[in-house]
Structure formats: C-alpha cells, structure tokens
Design a protein around this motif. Structure first.
Motif, mmCIF file in Angstrom:
data_model
loop_
_atom_site.group_PDB
_atom_site.id
_atom_site.type_symbol
_atom_site.label_atom_id
_atom_site.label_comp_id
_atom_site.label_asym_id
_atom_site.label_seq_id
_atom_site.Cartn_x
_atom_site.Cartn_y
_atom_site.Cartn_z
ATOM 1 N N ALA A 1 0.867 -1.180 0.000
ATOM 2 C CA ALA A 1 0.000 0.000 0.000
ATOM 3 C C ALA A 1 0.901 1.225 0.000
ATOM 4 C CB ALA A 1 -0.928 0.002 1.216
ATOM 5 N N ALA A 2 0.298 2.392 -0.146
ATOM 6 C CA ALA A 2 1.088 3.617 -0.279
ATOM 7 C C ALA A 2 2.081 3.796 0.866
ATOM 8 C CB ALA A 2 0.148 4.825 -0.359
ATOM 9 N N ASN A 3 1.653 3.515 2.081
ATOM 10 C CA ASN A 3 2.513 3.703 3.250
ATOM 11 C C ASN A 3 2.668 2.432 4.065
ATOM 12 O OD1 ASN A 3 2.886 6.591 2.853
ATOM 13 N ND2 ASN A 3 0.730 6.794 3.471
ATOM 14 N N HIS A 4 2.577 1.296 3.385
ATOM 15 C CA HIS A 4 2.640 0.022 4.110
ATOM 16 C C HIS A 4 3.639 -0.907 3.433
ATOM 17 C CE1 HIS A 4 0.327 -3.549 6.094
ATOM 18 N NE2 HIS A 4 1.510 -3.333 6.632
ATOM 19 N N VAL A 5 4.768 -1.107 4.089
ATOM 20 C CA VAL A 5 5.816 -1.987 3.587
ATOM 21 C C VAL A 5 5.969 -3.153 4.553
ATOM 22 C CG1 VAL A 5 8.270 -2.193 3.001
ATOM 23 C CG2 VAL A 5 7.017 -0.081 2.463
ATOM 24 N N ILE A 6 6.015 -4.373 4.006
ATOM 25 C CA ILE A 6 6.170 -5.559 4.842
ATOM 26 C C ILE A 6 7.371 -6.360 4.354
ATOM 27 C CG2 ILE A 6 3.709 -5.695 5.376
ATOM 28 C CD1 ILE A 6 3.474 -7.954 3.349
ATOM 29 N N SER A 7 7.844 -7.258 5.201
ATOM 30 C CA SER A 7 8.979 -8.088 4.833
ATOM 31 C C SER A 7 8.564 -9.101 3.762
ATOM 32 C CB SER A 7 9.531 -8.812 6.056
ATOM 33 O OG SER A 7 8.619 -9.806 6.496
ATOM 34 N N MET A 8 9.560 -9.601 3.036
ATOM 35 C CA MET A 8 9.277 -10.601 2.017
ATOM 36 C C MET A 8 8.681 -11.855 2.637
ATOM 37 S SD MET A 8 9.163 -11.419 -1.124
ATOM 38 C CE MET A 8 10.126 -10.097 -1.891
#
Length: 213
Positions: free
Chosen positions: A124-131
């Motif tokens: 999402a625009a401001n949502h980064v998660i680990s692989m």
C-alpha cells in the motif's frame, strides 16, 4: 423428481460446507484454520505439503462456495454414477492437486520475474512488509480446480448435452467448456484480481490428461 446424490459427491459437499463454517467460526476463538490449511506458496514458512489437498475444502466467501458446490452437484452426480465412487474420487483429487501444483508454478514464475532479490514489499502507499510476511500472505483456497476438471470431463463425455447459461441461454457442453477455458486463460493473462485462474486451467489440464489416459 429424484434427488439422490451418490456418496462421494454428497460427502464432498458436506465436508466443504463444514470447512466453510469452521473457517468463519474458529477465528473467533483464535484458531485460523484457513491460514493453516489453505495452500501457501512453497517458499513461505507456512507451506506444508498436506495443503495441496486441504486447500480445496476451504472457500473465500459464500458465493465462492455456492458456485463450486452447485457445479460439483450438477456435474459430479453424473460422473460418479458412470465411473463409480473410487474412480470419481481419484479424478477429483488429482485434478485438485494438479490445480494446486500449477498455481505454485505460476506463483514461482511471478516471484522470480518481479520480486526475486527484494527484502521488503510495498503493498500500500505507506505500508511496507517483509518478504517473508508477503509470501505467507499468498494463500490459495477453493475446490475450483477439481470442479473445473469435472466440468471438462462432463464436456468431453457428453459434448452435445445442452446446458443453460443463467438458466436461460442454451449452449452445448463442449462449447460451454471451451468458452470457460478461454475466459480463464484471458483472465489469467490480463487480470489483476485475486482469482487463481491458472489453477482452474490446471484442473482442466489434469482432467484432460486423465480422460485421454
């Protein structure tokens, strides 16, 4: 009117309905059975080989369940009565497992061509998660692969039988199956939805191999 349902088809209907109820009931007590038994990508921490079987008994929502079970009842009755219980059950599971394998292959191709080497994924625009978290999110559920195999078998065995699209538009079974196959291929190549179109095609492919064999 005869409402008799042969035993394998009936038991598959019952098990799918029970699993659907469980998948929406058990999370309320902290047990996410769908996350455990749905089919994860084989590189994910949550992947287990048994998921190639269990994934086909869970569904995303009621509509997903209803149409799969309606098709299983509609076409499975005829095939089980002709083939017998053991042969029909073997066909069902091979198509379902084959669909899962094709889905895994497609996910692998998508991964190595777009995500290989990345440590994080922006969802999402401001949502980064680990692989690792992203891979564990890639879950496939549904009996569609097995059902598409059954649909193909019906179309090959009774090609000139008349089916009705939306209960009104008549079409021969052979053209109905071909139309569905083309739609799934087009959707798989061009769609951005969350439907496992290539798993559906995988079920048809394995069904075709079994029928020809």
């Amino acid at each position: 009117m005869n409402f008799y349902i042969p035993p394998i088809t009936k038991n598959l209907l019952i098990i799918n309905i029970l699993c659907f109820v469980a998948s929406f009931s058990l999370p309320h007590i902290g047990f996410d059975i769908e996350n455990m038994l749905g089919l994860h990508y084989f590189r994910a921490d949550k992947f287990n080989l048994i998921q190639l079987v269990t994934y086909m008994f869970f569904h995303a929502d009621f509509t997903h369940l209803f149409f799969n079970m309606f098709a299983l009842w509609m076409f499975g009755n005829t095939l089980e009565n002709i083939w017998g219980a053991n042969r029909f059950l073997l066909f069902y599971f091979i198509c379902g497992i084959g669909a899962g394998l094709v889905q895994e292959l497609v996910q692998y191709i998508q991964f190595v061509t777009t995500l290989e080497g990345y440590e994080n994924v922006r969802i999402a625009a401001n949502h980064v998660i680990s692989m690792d978290d992203y891979l564990n999110m890639m879950t496939t559920v549904g009996a569609s692969g097995a059902v598409y195999g059954i649909l193909l078998a019906f179309g090959m065995m009774f090609p000139n039988s008349t089916l009705y699209i939306y209960f009104a538009i008549p079409i021969k079974a052979k053209w109905f199956v071909l139309l569905y196959g083309i739609i799934e291929l087009y959707s798989g190549l061009n769609g951005a939805d969350n439907v496992a179109h290539f798993a559906h095609l995988g079920g048809m492919l394995f069904g075709l191999i079994l029928i020809l064999y």
